[in-house]
Structures are given as C-alpha cells and as structure tokens.
Design a protein around this motif. Structure first.
Motif, PDB file in Angstrom:
ATOM      1  N   ILE A   1       2.190   9.946   0.096  1.00 52.02           N
ATOM      2  CA  ILE A   1       3.411   9.357  -0.464  1.00 52.02           C
ATOM      3  C   ILE A   1       3.129   8.707  -1.810  1.00 52.02           C
ATOM      4  O   ILE A   1       3.888   8.863  -2.764  1.00 52.02           O
ATOM      5  N   PHE A   2       2.028   7.988  -1.890  1.00 52.92           N
ATOM      6  CA  PHE A   2       1.712   7.241  -3.105  1.00 52.92           C
ATOM      7  C   PHE A   2       0.730   7.954  -4.026  1.00 52.92           C
ATOM      8  O   PHE A   2       0.285   7.380  -5.014  1.00 52.92           O
ATOM      9  N   GLU A   3       0.414   9.188  -3.691  1.00 52.15           N
ATOM     10  CA  GLU A   3      -0.479  10.005  -4.518  1.00 52.15           C
ATOM     11  C   GLU A   3      -1.754   9.230  -4.890  1.00 52.15           C
ATOM     12  O   GLU A   3      -2.180   9.201  -6.042  1.00 52.15           O
ATOM     13  N   VAL A   4      -2.352   8.631  -3.879  1.00 56.38           N
ATOM     14  CA  VAL A   4      -3.535   7.789  -4.079  1.00 56.38           C
ATOM     15  C   VAL A   4      -4.702   8.603  -4.636  1.00 56.38           C
ATOM     16  O   VAL A   4      -5.475   8.092  -5.449  1.00 56.38           O
ATOM     17  N   ASP A   5      -4.803   9.875  -4.245  1.00 59.67           N
ATOM     18  CA  ASP A   5      -5.903  10.705  -4.760  1.00 59.67           C
ATOM     19  C   ASP A   5      -5.876  10.792  -6.281  1.00 59.67           C
ATOM     20  O   ASP A   5      -6.922  10.764  -6.927  1.00 59.67           O
ATOM     21  N   SER A   6      -4.691  10.904  -6.846  1.00 64.00           N
ATOM     22  CA  SER A   6      -4.601  11.040  -8.303  1.00 64.00           C
ATOM     23  C   SER A   6      -4.361   9.714  -9.012  1.00 64.00           C
ATOM     24  O   SER A   6      -4.814   9.517 -10.139  1.00 64.00           O
ATOM     25  N   LYS A   7      -3.675   8.768  -8.353  1.00 60.13           N
ATOM     26  CA  LYS A   7      -3.322   7.503  -9.010  1.00 60.13           C
ATOM     27  C   LYS A   7      -4.234   6.341  -8.641  1.00 60.13           C
ATOM     28  O   LYS A   7      -4.173   5.293  -9.271  1.00 60.13           O
TER      29      LYS A   7
ATOM     30  N   LEU B   1       4.138  -0.314  -2.340  1.00 58.26           N
ATOM     31  CA  LEU B   1       4.475  -0.048  -0.941  1.00 58.26           C
ATOM     32  C   LEU B   1       5.675  -0.890  -0.526  1.00 58.26           C
ATOM     33  O   LEU B   1       5.674  -2.104  -0.671  1.00 58.26           O
ATOM     34  N   GLY B   2       6.715  -0.213  -0.016  1.00 56.69           N
ATOM     35  CA  GLY B   2       7.923  -0.902   0.421  1.00 56.69           C
ATOM     36  C   GLY B   2       8.168  -0.731   1.907  1.00 56.69           C
ATOM     37  O   GLY B   2       7.430  -0.037   2.612  1.00 56.69           O
ATOM     38  N   LEU B   3       9.234  -1.339   2.373  1.00 57.15           N
ATOM     39  CA  LEU B   3       9.579  -1.314   3.784  1.00 57.15           C
ATOM     40  C   LEU B   3       9.857   0.103   4.278  1.00 57.15           C
ATOM     41  O   LEU B   3       9.406   0.483   5.363  1.00 57.15           O
ATOM     42  N   ASP B   4      10.572   0.898   3.501  1.00 56.21           N
ATOM     43  CA  ASP B   4      10.853   2.280   3.906  1.00 56.21           C
ATOM     44  C   ASP B   4       9.571   3.096   4.019  1.00 56.21           C
ATOM     45  O   ASP B   4       9.442   3.943   4.905  1.00 56.21           O
ATOM     46  N   ASP B   5       8.620   2.827   3.125  1.00 59.09           N
ATOM     47  CA  ASP B   5       7.338   3.533   3.175  1.00 59.09           C
ATOM     48  C   ASP B   5       6.557   3.139   4.422  1.00 59.09           C
ATOM     49  O   ASP B   5       5.948   3.984   5.078  1.00 59.09           O
ATOM     50  N   MET B   6       6.604   1.852   4.756  1.00 57.64           N
ATOM     51  CA  MET B   6       5.919   1.393   5.968  1.00 57.64           C
ATOM     52  C   MET B   6       6.530   2.025   7.209  1.00 57.64           C
ATOM     53  O   MET B   6       5.826   2.356   8.161  1.00 57.64           O
ATOM     54  N   LYS B   7       7.830   2.217   7.180  1.00 58.05           N
ATOM     55  CA  LYS B   7       8.503   2.840   8.326  1.00 58.05           C
ATOM     56  C   LYS B   7       8.024   4.283   8.495  1.00 58.05           C
ATOM     57  O   LYS B   7       7.788   4.736   9.613  1.00 58.05           O
ATOM     58  N   ILE B   8       7.854   4.998   7.394  1.00 64.57           N
ATOM     59  CA  ILE B   8       7.366   6.377   7.453  1.00 64.57           C
ATOM     60  C   ILE B   8       5.944   6.406   8.012  1.00 64.57           C
ATOM     61  O   ILE B   8       5.602   7.254   8.836  1.00 64.57           O
TER      62      ILE B   8
ATOM     63  N   ALA C   1      -1.823   2.382  -6.709  1.00 65.06           N
ATOM     64  CA  ALA C   1      -0.497   2.925  -6.408  1.00 65.06           C
ATOM     65  C   ALA C   1       0.111   2.272  -5.165  1.00 65.06           C
ATOM     66  O   ALA C   1       1.329   2.220  -5.020  1.00 65.06           O
ATOM     67  N   LEU C   2      -0.734   1.753  -4.285  1.00 65.01           N
ATOM     68  CA  LEU C   2      -0.243   1.142  -3.055  1.00 65.01           C
ATOM     69  C   LEU C   2       0.445  -0.198  -3.295  1.00 65.01           C
ATOM     70  O   LEU C   2       1.086  -0.738  -2.388  1.00 65.01           O
ATOM     71  N   LYS C   3       0.358  -0.718  -4.489  1.00 67.91           N
ATOM     72  CA  LYS C   3       1.037  -1.979  -4.801  1.00 67.91           C
ATOM     73  C   LYS C   3       2.552  -1.830  -4.705  1.00 67.91           C
ATOM     74  O   LYS C   3       3.262  -2.816  -4.570  1.00 67.91           O
TER      75      LYS C   3
END
Length: 131
Positions: free
Chosen positions: A28-34, A42-49, A38-40
């Motif tokens: 979701i946050f493209e951590v491999d490239s970013k 992170l929102g509530l909808d992302d946590m739900k996923i 990028a996890l900064k």
C-alpha cells in the motif's frame, strides 16, 4: 514483537498471517521504493486493510489446519478450487463484518476479538464440512 514466539501451530498461523499483513502494508505504501518513511502517512483506513488481511489470513490458515484432511481427500484441482473459494469467502466475510463494528474499540485479545474470529471460522468450517 507482533505475534507469540512459541513454536506451536497457533503461533505459526499467527506469524504467517502477520507476514501477509505486513506485506500488504508495504505494498500500500510502496515501502520497497519509498522506504519506511512512507509509513508516516498511515491512516485509519489503511490500518483497517492491514487488520482485514491479518484476520483473513489467520482464519484461512486455521481452517486449513483443521480441515486439511478433507481437502487432502479431494482431487488436487478440486482442492485448489475449494481453497481459493474459501479464501475469497473468508476475506469477504471479514471485510463485511469489520464494516459493522468499530475495529479500534474492539478488544482483539479479549472475548470480543475471539468471538469475531470464531464466528467467521465456524461459518467457513461449516461450509467446507458440508461440501
């Protein structure tokens, strides 16, 4: 830190589900490239996923552990089709049931979390036993 470090079946199922959830989070946050920065965002909808991914994988792995013998008796292509269908069913059911609760307020380590997981597990188990 996220799951028990025991080497029992329950802990192994939880670890596998946690790995899947973190992979989803990193996608979701493209951590491999970013990078981890990028996890900064992170929102509530992302946590739900992420929670939905964890719960779906946990229930699915638990189901396979318990109902694996029935699947082993099937022809390989039928077993694969059944597994794929069950995985989709569980994922959809988790998503639907999560939409009806405040997942941030539910005590996931307590009775409420246990009941949430057990209800979906039992429904999926009943489906596989009757097929």
């Amino acid at each position: 830190l996220v799951v028990p470090s025991n080497n029992d079946i329950e802990s192994n199922v939880a670890r596998t589900a946690a790995v899947e959830a973190f992979q989803k989070l990193f996608e979701i946050f493209e951590v491999d490239s970013k990078g981890l920065e990028a996890l900064k965002n992170l929102g509530l909808d992302d946590m739900k996923i992420v929670l939905q991914t964890y719960l779906s994988e946990y229930i699915f792995a638990s189901l396979l552990n318990k109902a694996g013998q029935k699947l082993n008796k099937m022809q390989p292509k039928d077993a694969k089709r059944c597994e794929d269908w069950l995985k989709g069913y569980i994922s959809s059911k988790v998503e639907l049931d999560l939409s009806n609760i405040d997942f941030m307020k539910l005590n996931w380590k307590g009775q409420g979390g246990h009941i949430f997981v057990q209800n979906i597990f039992q429904q999926a188990y009943t489906l596989i036993e009757t097929s």
